[in-house]
Design a protein around this motif. Structure first.
Motif, PDB file in Angstrom:
ATOM      1  N   LEU A  26      12.320  -0.375  -2.390  1.00  0.00           N
ATOM      2  CA  LEU A  26      11.506   0.629  -3.090  1.00  0.00           C
ATOM      3  C   LEU A  26      12.245   1.958  -3.230  1.00  0.00           C
ATOM      4  CD1 LEU A  26       8.086   0.152  -1.219  1.00  0.00           C
ATOM      5  CD2 LEU A  26       8.611  -0.566  -3.561  1.00  0.00           C
ATOM      6  N   GLY A  27      13.340   2.117  -2.441  1.00  0.00           N
ATOM      7  CA  GLY A  27      14.095   3.368  -2.494  1.00  0.00           C
ATOM      8  C   GLY A  27      13.823   4.278  -1.300  1.00  0.00           C
ATOM      9  N   LEU A  28      13.029   3.778  -0.344  1.00  0.00           N
ATOM     10  CA  LEU A  28      12.730   4.579   0.856  1.00  0.00           C
ATOM     11  C   LEU A  28      13.874   4.495   1.854  1.00  0.00           C
ATOM     12  CD1 LEU A  28       9.109   3.246   1.228  1.00  0.00           C
ATOM     13  CD2 LEU A  28       9.674   5.664   0.916  1.00  0.00           C
ATOM     14  N   ARG A  29      13.981   5.537   2.704  1.00  0.00           N
ATOM     15  CA  ARG A  29      14.899   5.459   3.838  1.00  0.00           C
ATOM     16  C   ARG A  29      14.110   5.055   5.057  1.00  0.00           C
ATOM     17  NH1 ARG A  29      20.059   8.477   4.662  1.00  0.00           N
ATOM     18  NH2 ARG A  29      19.009   9.049   6.604  1.00  0.00           N
TER      19      ARG A  29
ATOM     20  N   GLU B 297       1.592   6.549  -7.002  1.00  0.00           N
ATOM     21  CA  GLU B 297       0.501   7.401  -7.502  1.00  0.00           C
ATOM     22  C   GLU B 297       0.822   8.882  -7.373  1.00  0.00           C
ATOM     23  OE1 GLU B 297      -3.185   4.344  -6.506  1.00  0.00           O
ATOM     24  OE2 GLU B 297      -2.946   6.167  -5.305  1.00  0.00           O
ATOM     25  N   SER B 298       1.578   9.227  -6.329  1.00  0.00           N
ATOM     26  CA  SER B 298       1.870  10.647  -6.078  1.00  0.00           C
ATOM     27  C   SER B 298       2.943  11.180  -7.022  1.00  0.00           C
ATOM     28  CB  SER B 298       2.348  10.826  -4.641  1.00  0.00           C
ATOM     29  OG  SER B 298       3.675  10.340  -4.518  1.00  0.00           O
ATOM     30  N   GLY B 299       3.746  10.289  -7.573  1.00  0.00           N
ATOM     31  CA  GLY B 299       4.834  10.710  -8.444  1.00  0.00           C
ATOM     32  C   GLY B 299       6.080  11.173  -7.696  1.00  0.00           C
ATOM     33  N   VAL B 300       6.070  11.063  -6.373  1.00  0.00           N
ATOM     34  CA  VAL B 300       7.222  11.500  -5.574  1.00  0.00           C
ATOM     35  C   VAL B 300       8.316  10.431  -5.616  1.00  0.00           C
ATOM     36  CG1 VAL B 300       7.957  11.879  -3.167  1.00  0.00           C
ATOM     37  CG2 VAL B 300       5.899  13.009  -4.032  1.00  0.00           C
ATOM     38  N   ALA B 301       9.568  10.873  -5.720  1.00  0.00           N
ATOM     39  CA  ALA B 301      10.687   9.923  -5.677  1.00  0.00           C
ATOM     40  C   ALA B 301      10.757   9.332  -4.259  1.00  0.00           C
ATOM     41  CB  ALA B 301      11.991  10.626  -6.019  1.00  0.00           C
ATOM     42  N   PRO B 302      10.752   8.002  -4.131  1.00  0.00           N
ATOM     43  CA  PRO B 302      10.785   7.389  -2.791  1.00  0.00           C
ATOM     44  C   PRO B 302      11.968   7.858  -1.942  1.00  0.00           C
ATOM     45  CG  PRO B 302      10.286   5.738  -4.451  1.00  0.00           C
ATOM     46  CD  PRO B 302      10.630   6.998  -5.194  1.00  0.00           C
ATOM     47  N   SER B 303      13.078   8.236  -2.591  1.00  0.00           N
ATOM     48  CA  SER B 303      14.249   8.677  -1.829  1.00  0.00           C
ATOM     49  C   SER B 303      13.991   9.978  -1.060  1.00  0.00           C
ATOM     50  CB  SER B 303      15.437   8.864  -2.774  1.00  0.00           C
ATOM     51  OG  SER B 303      15.114   9.849  -3.737  1.00  0.00           O
ATOM     52  N   ARG B 304      12.877  10.639  -1.368  1.00  0.00           N
ATOM     53  CA  ARG B 304      12.535  11.868  -0.644  1.00  0.00           C
ATOM     54  C   ARG B 304      11.892  11.587   0.715  1.00  0.00           C
ATOM     55  NH1 ARG B 304      11.581  16.274  -3.922  1.00  0.00           N
ATOM     56  NH2 ARG B 304      11.293  17.458  -1.996  1.00  0.00           N
ATOM     57  N   LEU B 305      11.565  10.310   0.955  1.00  0.00           N
ATOM     58  CA  LEU B 305      10.824   9.972   2.174  1.00  0.00           C
ATOM     59  C   LEU B 305      11.644   9.091   3.108  1.00  0.00           C
ATOM     60  CD1 LEU B 305       7.463   9.136   0.408  1.00  0.00           C
ATOM     61  CD2 LEU B 305       7.869  11.138   1.856  1.00  0.00           C
ATOM     62  N   GLU B 306      11.488   9.351   4.391  1.00  0.00           N
ATOM     63  CA  GLU B 306      12.106   8.497   5.397  1.00  0.00           C
ATOM     64  C   GLU B 306      11.014   8.034   6.350  1.00  0.00           C
ATOM     65  OE1 GLU B 306      16.172   8.854   7.587  1.00  0.00           O
ATOM     66  OE2 GLU B 306      14.751  10.043   8.762  1.00  0.00           O
ATOM     67  N   LEU B 307      10.824   6.731   6.453  1.00  0.00           N
ATOM     68  CA  LEU B 307       9.811   6.213   7.370  1.00  0.00           C
ATOM     69  C   LEU B 307      10.435   6.037   8.749  1.00  0.00           C
ATOM     70  CD1 LEU B 307       7.971   3.529   5.171  1.00  0.00           C
ATOM     71  CD2 LEU B 307       7.712   6.024   5.208  1.00  0.00           C
TER      72      LEU B 307
ATOM     73  N   LYS C  83       0.820  -1.200   0.000  1.00  0.00           N
ATOM     74  CA  LYS C  83       0.000   0.000   0.000  1.00  0.00           C
ATOM     75  C   LYS C  83       0.860   1.258   0.000  1.00  0.00           C
ATOM     76  CE  LYS C  83      -2.459   0.937   3.533  1.00  0.00           C
ATOM     77  NZ  LYS C  83      -3.463   0.899   4.599  1.00  0.00           N
ATOM     78  N   THR C  84       1.924   1.222   0.788  1.00  0.00           N
ATOM     79  CA  THR C  84       2.848   2.357   0.834  1.00  0.00           C
ATOM     80  C   THR C  84       3.430   2.603  -0.560  1.00  0.00           C
ATOM     81  OG1 THR C  84       3.361   1.853   3.127  1.00  0.00           O
ATOM     82  CG2 THR C  84       4.958   3.215   1.954  1.00  0.00           C
ATOM     83  N   ALA C  85       3.844   1.521  -1.194  1.00  0.00           N
ATOM     84  CA  ALA C  85       4.412   1.633  -2.545  1.00  0.00           C
ATOM     85  C   ALA C  85       3.401   2.252  -3.502  1.00  0.00           C
ATOM     86  CB  ALA C  85       4.830   0.247  -3.042  1.00  0.00           C
ATOM     87  N   ARG C  86       2.143   1.806  -3.404  1.00  0.00           N
ATOM     88  CA  ARG C  86       1.096   2.289  -4.308  1.00  0.00           C
ATOM     89  C   ARG C  86       0.852   3.793  -4.105  1.00  0.00           C
ATOM     90  NH1 ARG C  86      -2.729  -1.279  -2.968  1.00  0.00           N
ATOM     91  NH2 ARG C  86      -3.960   0.173  -1.770  1.00  0.00           N
ATOM     92  N   ILE C  87       0.751   4.205  -2.845  1.00  0.00           N
ATOM     93  CA  ILE C  87       0.484   5.632  -2.560  1.00  0.00           C
ATOM     94  C   ILE C  87       1.613   6.506  -3.107  1.00  0.00           C
ATOM     95  CG2 ILE C  87       0.278   7.361  -0.706  1.00  0.00           C
ATOM     96  CD1 ILE C  87      -1.217   5.226   0.946  1.00  0.00           C
ATOM     97  N   ILE C  88       2.847   6.064  -2.914  1.00  0.00           N
ATOM     98  CA  ILE C  88       3.988   6.876  -3.356  1.00  0.00           C
ATOM     99  C   ILE C  88       4.056   6.911  -4.882  1.00  0.00           C
ATOM    100  CG2 ILE C  88       6.516   7.094  -3.297  1.00  0.00           C
ATOM    101  CD1 ILE C  88       6.335   5.815  -0.456  1.00  0.00           C
TER     102      ILE C  88
END
Ligand code: C2E
Ligand code: CA
Ligand code: CA
Ligand code: CA
Length: 278
Positions: free
Chosen positions: A172-175, A138-148, A131-136
């Protein structure tokens, strides 16, 4: 015996009242979420210890009721976790943060990272990663911009499955960061097996940091531990110059706290960035 009975009655009356309050609060929270009214994200800057340059910010949810009364996340987040509503709130937070990043990009605001708090109940949902992957996406945001941000207590509950989930998020490229570090007494070994990018020192340990206690302070040990594991480290709740200086001397690379800036609306952050630019 009679007194005991009276006491019991009083206690039960009080419990009912608070239960009613909780139910009312949760009903109001649900309609705020459904109507998209009253919930907002504020953003608190994170700065480099040496240059004080903005490196990122943490998204923090705010709720102001129609009556104008602000309810602290320390009150409504635990309630929402208890009832499972946190899953829908968490989706809203992630979507809203992504929408904001897209707005900032359109305005030409520098591309700093945004930290998102993930609660235990969210992280345990079987479809959390998908779900997290889908939301990101859809938003078009680069996953590297987010840190969970995942709390230490959640991370240590079931290190094997958590490690698996963290690897998926990182793929996915998230931090990923360990939040509230120091509260859960993790063993060095279990932390080493979890692929976190950084550690956030909880503000309780920053608060106890003074020149007199520095040697045996938990914050000192956390910075050492993080460095020995090759992890980045950020201190939260930095309020005084002295705390900032001691943390910087230890090698804590990034800071967050009222000394630099409070959490603020997106528009205020834009002004703050414009004013603090070199
Ligand atoms: P947290 O994740 O540990 O967030 C840091 C808290 O410390 C924030 O409180 C922040 O405003 C506060 N803080 C930052 N710098 C300072 C400082 O220098 N001094 C002091 N005294 N406090 C400082 P806030 O915004 O009230 O949030 C409280 C908690 O609510 C958060 O603790 C987090 O656990 C939860 N929370 C907030 N937003 C979200 C969200 O979007 N999702 C989830 N799941 N939880 C959230
Ligand atoms: Ca330095
Ligand atoms: Ca946090
Ligand atoms: Ca904390």
């Amino acid at each position: 015996k009679q007194a005991g009975n009276q006491h019991w009655r009083f206690f039960s009356g009080e419990m009912e009242a608070t239960t009613q309050n909780r139910v009312r609060l949760l009903t109001e929270l649900r309609s705020a979420l459904n109507q998209g009214k009253g919930l907002e994200l504020h953003y608190q800057p994170q700065v480099a210890s040496d240059s004080h340059a903005l490196v990122g910010c943490e998204a923090l949810i705010r709720w102001v009721k129609a009556s104008g009364e602000a309810i602290s996340p320390d009150v409504f987040i635990p309630l929402a976790e208890y009832t499972g509503m946190i899953v829908d709130i968490g989706d809203w937070v992630l979507r809203e943060a992504c929408r904001q990043i897209v707005r900032w990009d359109a305005l030409g605001v520098p591309g700093f990272r945004v930290g998102i708090n993930i609660s235990a109940a969210q992280f345990r949902e079987p479809d959390f990663v998908a779900k997290t992957a889908r939301i990101i996406l859809e938003s078009g945001v680069a996953p590297s911009r987010l840190e969970l941000e995942i709390t230490e207590s959640v991370a240590m509950e079931d290190p094997v499955s958590v490690a698996h989930q963290l690897r998926e998020l990182k793929a996915l490229g998230l931090r990923v960061a360990v939040d509230d570090f120091g509260c859960g007494f993790s063993s060095l070994g279990s932390l080493n097996r979890l692929p976190f990018d950084r550690i956030k020192i909880d503000r309780a340990f920053v608060a106890e940091l003074t020149p007199e206690t520095r040697e045996d302070c938990i914050a000192t040990m956390i910075v050492k531990l993080a460095k020995s594991l090759g992890l980045d480290v950020i201190a939260e709740g930095v309020e005084t110059d002295q705390q900032a200086r001691l943390l910087d001397e230890m090698g804590c690379g990034e800071m967050q706290g009222f000394l630099y800036a409070r959490p603020m609306r997106a528009g205020e952050l834009e002004k703050w960035i414009a004013c603090s630019a070199p």
